[in-house]
Design an enzyme around this catalytic site. Structure first.
Site, PDB file in Angstrom:
ATOM      1  N   GLU A 246     -72.100  48.894  33.620  1.00 54.46           N
ATOM      2  CA  GLU A 246     -72.468  48.106  34.806  1.00 54.46           C
ATOM      3  C   GLU A 246     -71.354  47.153  35.237  1.00 54.46           C
ATOM      4  O   GLU A 246     -71.617  46.093  35.797  1.00 54.46           O
ATOM      5  CB  GLU A 246     -73.805  47.373  34.590  1.00 54.46           C
ATOM      6  CG  GLU A 246     -74.958  48.356  34.336  1.00 54.46           C
ATOM      7  CD  GLU A 246     -76.350  47.735  34.419  1.00 54.46           C
ATOM      8  OE1 GLU A 246     -76.450  46.503  34.395  1.00 54.46           O
ATOM      9  OE2 GLU A 246     -77.327  48.511  34.520  1.00 54.46           O
TER      10      GLU A 246
ATOM     11  N   GLU B  28     -79.698  54.292  31.377  1.00 53.86           N
ATOM     12  CA  GLU B  28     -80.713  53.359  30.865  1.00 53.86           C
ATOM     13  C   GLU B  28     -81.912  53.433  31.794  1.00 53.86           C
ATOM     14  O   GLU B  28     -81.751  53.423  33.011  1.00 53.86           O
ATOM     15  CB  GLU B  28     -80.239  51.892  30.921  1.00 53.86           C
ATOM     16  CG  GLU B  28     -79.123  51.519  29.989  1.00 53.86           C
ATOM     17  CD  GLU B  28     -78.736  50.035  30.117  1.00 53.86           C
ATOM     18  OE1 GLU B  28     -79.271  49.331  30.998  1.00 53.86           O
ATOM     19  OE2 GLU B  28     -77.882  49.597  29.341  1.00 53.86           O
TER      20      GLU B  28
END
Ligand SMILES: *[C@@H]1O[C@H](CO)[C@@H](O)[C@H](O)[C@H]1NC(C)=O
Ligand SMILES: *[C@@H]1O[C@H](CO)[C@@H](O)[C@H](O)[C@H]1NC(C)=O
Length: 313
Positions: free
Chosen positions: A129, A231
């Site tokens: 991220e 995720e």
């Protein structure tokens, strides 16, 4: 399998592609049940035993090669239990001397040059991220991926993990088009989009479909880059996030509908996460509010199940 950039309605209406089931993997923290001490190899062995017996999976992902000396503790456990590990190289900034990158990269390079555990390294992710947090640009991340890819032997995949919308909105295009990434992981949390549980599966599919559609379009191939949901999951306790409510019942529903639905359909999914992490700091949502992140485990910190229907898809 081809993804087109399409709406949820189209997705629901399109015929399911019959293929082998996708792989299921688990995100794994590096702290013991007390929340502060680093896990040792025997803790990882116990984690692997629970993951394998409860879910059938033998793949886990980690985030930083050096934090808690994860690499040196987890790889011997992987070898003894025949697990595959996604090692993480943390990307903190676009400073050339970014210590997170430099140290994690040195550790991964050392371990693959040694070679003893290479059969147990599934892939290496460069950044997690880092685009979503705007720590680096797509061009800079692509440069980091190139550096790592060129140092890895054949057979160890290299790529990155980021939020689904950074693939969907073009921020990750330099990485997709760069030609160095073998594997890309798109994270998608209906909870962090404030969805009610009744719309959570549809919203999840929609996000993943859009991200994978852009990757396939920009890479010009449906199978050139291995795709995973990096995720996803649902908390069993903690704060509401807009319309999303944490509860065991909601997490159980999300697991069986959204996660098992994806793998049954043929897509690979890493679940966030295997076990509760009592020491974890709160996470900041897109609306700026902070929510507890200690109850995202599909299992309790002591590796017991949270719901009766279990974790087999
Ligand atoms: C990691 O390993 C090094 C060298 O063995 C050691 O000095 C250090 O204390 C360890 N760090 C952690 C967080 O376990
Ligand atoms: C359900 O999810 C879809 C896809 O993310 C979204 O477009 C829609 O607004 C959501 N519906 C509700 C009622 O929130």
């Amino acid at each position: 399998m081809r993804f087109a950039t399409a709406t949820l309605t189209l997705l629901a209406a399109s015929p399911a592609v019959v293929s082998a089931a996708g792989k299921l993997g688990w995100a794994l923290g590096n702290k013991k049940e007390d929340g502060s001490t680093c896990k040792t190899s025997s803790d990882y062995e116990d984690d692997f035993d629970a993951i394998k017996s409860e879910t059938g999976s033998t793949v886990v992902r980690t985030y930083s090669a050096t934090d808690c000396n994860t690499t040196s503790h987890i790889l011997p456990a992987a070898k003894s239990k025949d697990f595959q590990i996604v090692l993480g190289i943390w990307v903190y900034s676009d400073d050339e001397d970014d210590a997170s990158f430099v140290n994690d990269f040195a550790e991964v390079k050392k371990v693959v040059e040694d070679g003893e555990y290479n059969d147990y390294i599934y892939a290496v992710t460069v950044g997690s991220e880092s685009l979503y947090r705007e720590d680096v640009s797509g061009d800079f991340l692509n440069k980091r991926i190139k550096t790592v890819k060129e140092a890895m032997p054949d057979g160890i995949k290299v790529g990155t993990a980021d939020s689904w919308n950074k693939f969907q909105d073009g921020t990750a295009n330099p990485v997709i088009e760069g030609g160095y990434a073998d594997i890309l992981l798109a994270n998608a949390f209906s909870y962090w989009q404030g969805q009610k549980i009744s719309n959570a599966t549809g919203s999840f599919y929609d996000d993943v479909y859009q991200a994978f559609g852009v990757i396939q379009e920009k890479s010009g191939s449906t199978d050139g880059i291995e795709l995973w949901v990096g995720e996803t999951g649902w908390p069993t306790d903690g704060d509401d996030y807009q319309n999303a409510e944490p509860s065991v019942a909601n997490a159980e529903q999300f697991y069986h509908e959204a996660i098992c639905g994806m793998t049954t359909w043929g897509f690979n999914v890493f679940v966030f996460e295997a076990f509760d992490e009592p020491g974890k700091e709160g996470a900041v949502g897109e609306d700026g509010t902070v929510a507890d992140e200690t109850h995202w485990g599909a299992m309790n910190a002591d590796r017991t199940l949270k719901w009766d229907s279990g974790l087999k898809c």
